[in-house]
Design a protein around this motif. Structure first.
Motif, mmCIF file in Angstrom:
data_model
loop_
_atom_site.group_PDB
_atom_site.id
_atom_site.type_symbol
_atom_site.label_atom_id
_atom_site.label_comp_id
_atom_site.label_asym_id
_atom_site.label_seq_id
_atom_site.Cartn_x
_atom_site.Cartn_y
_atom_site.Cartn_z
ATOM 1 N N ARG A 2 24.678 18.609 -15.643
ATOM 2 C CA ARG A 2 25.161 17.446 -14.892
ATOM 3 C C ARG A 2 24.938 17.654 -13.407
ATOM 4 N N ASP A 4 26.566 16.452 -10.187
ATOM 5 C CA ASP A 4 27.666 15.730 -9.553
ATOM 6 C C ASP A 4 27.394 15.539 -8.066
ATOM 7 N N ASP A 13 34.893 14.337 -14.444
ATOM 8 C CA ASP A 13 34.219 14.681 -15.703
ATOM 9 C C ASP A 13 35.177 14.546 -16.884
ATOM 10 N N TYR A 73 25.192 9.959 -16.857
ATOM 11 C CA TYR A 73 25.660 11.103 -16.060
ATOM 12 C C TYR A 73 26.131 12.228 -16.977
ATOM 13 N N LEU A 74 26.954 11.896 -17.985
ATOM 14 C CA LEU A 74 27.456 12.921 -18.899
ATOM 15 C C LEU A 74 26.327 13.629 -19.636
ATOM 16 N N GLY A 76 23.470 14.242 -18.452
ATOM 17 C CA GLY A 76 22.624 14.957 -17.506
ATOM 18 C C GLY A 76 21.372 14.191 -17.134
#
Length: 88
Positions: A2, A4, A13, A73-74, A76
């Motif tokens: 990921r 961030d 998250d 996003y989770l 990646g």
């Protein structure tokens, strides 16, 4: 892996994971779960921020859900540093 952004907090998250696995929920219910483990007030504030960046959507009545971007996003597949801060 990921990616961030510096605007993100440790709670983000956990919130995204919770909504991805359990579906739409309120900050109170997230705070009561074993996964998120932050106060309702903190979760509520973080949800509002995640909405501004497009990772969550507010469904009304205090209920939030994860967006396609949040899922990316989770997985990646999305770099949170590339997200624009927008009022939605």
């Amino acid at each position: 892996m990921r990616f961030d952004a510096d605007w993100m907090s440790r709670a983000d998250d956990r919130i995204l994971e919770h909504l991805s696995e359990d579906g739409p929920d309120t900050p109170k219910e997230m705070a009561d779960s074993d996964r998120v483990r932050f106060s309702r007030q903190h979760i509520n504030a973080r949800c509002k921020t995640l909405v501004e960046y497009g990772l969550l959507v507010h469904l009304g009545n205090g209920v939030y859900d994860i967006t396609r971007e949040g899922e990316q996003y989770l997985a990646g597949d999305l770099d949170a540093r590339d997200l624009d801060h927008e009022q939605r």
